[in-house]
Design an enzyme around this catalytic site. Structure first.
Site, mmCIF file in Angstrom:
data_model
loop_
_atom_site.group_PDB
_atom_site.id
_atom_site.type_symbol
_atom_site.label_atom_id
_atom_site.label_comp_id
_atom_site.label_asym_id
_atom_site.label_seq_id
_atom_site.Cartn_x
_atom_site.Cartn_y
_atom_site.Cartn_z
ATOM 1 N N GLY A 19 13.247 -11.858 -36.652
ATOM 2 C CA GLY A 19 14.132 -11.637 -37.790
ATOM 3 C C GLY A 19 15.323 -12.597 -37.739
ATOM 4 O O GLY A 19 15.553 -13.260 -36.710
ATOM 5 N N ALA A 20 16.075 -12.632 -38.828
ATOM 6 C CA ALA A 20 17.168 -13.599 -38.939
ATOM 7 C C ALA A 20 18.279 -13.340 -37.914
ATOM 8 O O ALA A 20 18.769 -14.272 -37.271
ATOM 9 C CB ALA A 20 17.727 -13.569 -40.352
ATOM 10 N N ALA A 125 22.635 -13.690 -41.714
ATOM 11 C CA ALA A 125 21.797 -14.857 -41.428
ATOM 12 C C ALA A 125 20.613 -14.853 -42.380
ATOM 13 O O ALA A 125 20.175 -13.799 -42.847
ATOM 14 C CB ALA A 125 21.315 -14.820 -39.983
ATOM 15 N N LYS A 180 29.091 1.585 -41.301
ATOM 16 C CA LYS A 180 28.078 0.603 -41.711
ATOM 17 C C LYS A 180 27.050 1.277 -42.619
ATOM 18 O O LYS A 180 26.600 0.697 -43.609
ATOM 19 C CB LYS A 180 27.413 0.014 -40.451
ATOM 20 C CG LYS A 180 26.329 -1.013 -40.712
ATOM 21 C CD LYS A 180 26.883 -2.424 -40.655
ATOM 22 C CE LYS A 180 26.019 -3.502 -41.262
ATOM 23 N NZ LYS A 180 24.755 -3.758 -40.631
ATOM 24 N N ASN A 184 26.002 0.109 -46.323
ATOM 25 C CA ASN A 184 24.597 -0.164 -46.629
ATOM 26 C C ASN A 184 24.057 0.771 -47.710
ATOM 27 O O ASN A 184 23.275 0.350 -48.564
ATOM 28 C CB ASN A 184 23.723 -0.043 -45.368
ATOM 29 C CG ASN A 184 23.875 -1.226 -44.446
ATOM 30 O OD1 ASN A 184 23.994 -1.075 -43.244
ATOM 31 N ND2 ASN A 184 23.880 -2.430 -44.978
ATOM 32 N N ASN A 188 22.799 -1.735 -50.496
ATOM 33 C CA ASN A 188 21.384 -2.107 -50.370
ATOM 34 C C ASN A 188 20.484 -1.558 -51.481
ATOM 35 O O ASN A 188 19.745 -2.337 -52.110
ATOM 36 C CB ASN A 188 20.874 -1.741 -48.971
ATOM 37 C CG ASN A 188 21.578 -2.558 -47.891
ATOM 38 O OD1 ASN A 188 22.724 -2.951 -48.044
ATOM 39 N ND2 ASN A 188 20.909 -2.818 -46.794
ATOM 40 N N GLU A 262 14.407 -0.411 -45.350
ATOM 41 C CA GLU A 262 15.033 0.510 -44.389
ATOM 42 C C GLU A 262 15.664 1.713 -45.106
ATOM 43 O O GLU A 262 16.548 2.360 -44.561
ATOM 44 C CB GLU A 262 16.103 -0.229 -43.591
ATOM 45 C CG GLU A 262 15.519 -1.283 -42.673
ATOM 46 C CD GLU A 262 16.583 -1.928 -41.792
ATOM 47 O OE1 GLU A 262 16.612 -1.647 -40.592
ATOM 48 O OE2 GLU A 262 17.396 -2.706 -42.337
HETATM 49 O O1 PAF Z 1 21.794 -5.135 -45.039
HETATM 50 C C1 PAF Z 1 22.533 -6.069 -45.411
HETATM 51 O O2 PAF Z 1 22.123 -6.955 -46.157
HETATM 52 C C2 PAF Z 1 23.970 -6.143 -44.893
HETATM 53 O O3 PAF Z 1 24.137 -5.142 -43.932
HETATM 54 C C3 PAF Z 1 25.046 -6.052 -45.978
HETATM 55 C C4 PAF Z 1 26.356 -5.636 -45.363
HETATM 56 C C5 PAF Z 1 24.682 -5.077 -47.064
HETATM 57 C C6 PAF Z 1 25.328 -7.416 -46.551
HETATM 58 O O4 PAF Z 1 24.243 -7.971 -47.220
#
Ligand code: PAF
Length: 300
Positions: A19-20, A125, A180, A184, A188, A262
């Site tokens: 993964g990145a 990344a 976090k 997310n 997301n 996820e």
């Molecule tokens: O999952 C992701 O892409 C990252 O955690 C975030 C903070 C949403 C930035 O793209």
């Protein structure tokens, strides 16, 4: 060159997956002079083009004494089960992924001398084929999760500083994981459903949903014993949206490439914890349902 104090055994690092974030950590560790192997499902050498150079990685071929596992939350337990027979008796294992709910499943799988850690990071990344870009310089928070981790604190901290630093060491990772998770849970699903870059969520049409998602996460976190500062989180969300405005979120990328997302470990975790305390989380529930439907449609 990587250095350890005489009291801390030198660790040979292995990084799991391609993964990145794992690739970024691998290149940074190589740059810093750490001996390093990669653990891939199909063992093979790998080349990564990063920062104007070609980096070569070989598969791990001896007992593993330190491993960073930056795989998707849903792939973590499989990866750990595959690694277990190859871990040394005092191996140090660092988990790093979006979402929550995996730590309690990994802890009982380890031997008494094996240390468990979690590293949460805001680095961004992008890996396209063999080419890697560091799209967002971030920072990381690291915590030891069991007693067997303590003797290796300095060595693990030093390596993680080289890999995904700057790293802050904390005694309790839980509030950081919830913060976090909240970010997310807001970014997301919406970027996946609207197929847009993070920055587009700054538009007025998304503001009430973003705020409601965060408010629900704060309420659930509080029921779980973690007090999040909602106003500060709303501010943090806007900062992340601006700092990563040009980036696609990991979930948008998963949907765009017809991969599993996820969602279960992010919004799914929020909804499951809410159910334990009979808290209504209509915005998170609706997003969970919509992303699951979209995922199903794309994979059928
Ligand atoms: O999952 C992701 O892409 C990252 O955690 C975030 C903070 C949403 C930035 O793209």
């Amino acid at each position: 060159m990587a250095q350890n104090t005489p009291t801390q055994p030198a660790l040979n690092w292995t990084i799991v997956g391609q993964g990145a974030i794992g690739a970024l950590a691998a290149c940074h560790l190589k740059q810093a002079g750490y001996p390093l192997s990669l653990w891939l499902r199909q063992p093979r050498p790998l080349q990564i083009h990063f920062a104007g150079q070609q980096w070569e990685f070989s598969p791990s071929d001896s007992a593993i004494d330190a491993v960073l596992i930056p795989v998707k939350s849903y792939a973590l337990l499989d990866a750990v089960h595959q690694l277990l027979p190859h871990l040394s008796a005092h191996a140090q294992i660092v988990l790093s992924h979006n979402g929550m709910g995996t730590i309690d499943a990994v802890l009982p799988l380890l031997q008494p001398g094996q240390g468990l850690w979690f590293l949460t990071t805001t680095h961004g990344a992008l890996k396209q084929g063999a080419s890697l870009q560091h799209t967002g310089k971030g920072q990381s928070v690291l915590a030891a999760l069991n007693r067997a981790a303590a003797p290796y604190c300095q060595a693990v901290l030093q390596a993680m500083n080289a890999a995904l630093g700057p790293v802050t060491l904390t005694e309790d990772i839980t509030p950081f994981l919830w913060q976090k998770l909240a970010i997310n849970a807001a970014i997301n699903p919406l970027t996946a459903l609207y197929n847009c870059r993070n920055g587009e969520l700054r538009q007025t049409q998304f503001q009430s949903t973003l705020a409601a998602v965060l408010q629900e996460v704060c309420q659930v976190a509080s029921a779980c014993g973690v007090a999040l500062d909602e106003a500060q989180l709303q501010l943090k969300l806007q900062q992340v949206l601006s700092a990563t405005a040009e980036n696609y979120s990991s979930m948008q990328q998963d949907i765009a490439h017809k991969r599993r997302t996820e969602i279960d470990a992010i919004t799914g975790y929020v909804v499951r914890q809410a159910a334990r305390f009979a808290i209504a989380v209509p915005h998170n529930s609706a997003l969970l349902e919509q992303v699951l439907q979209l995922q199903l449609k794309l994979q059928s």
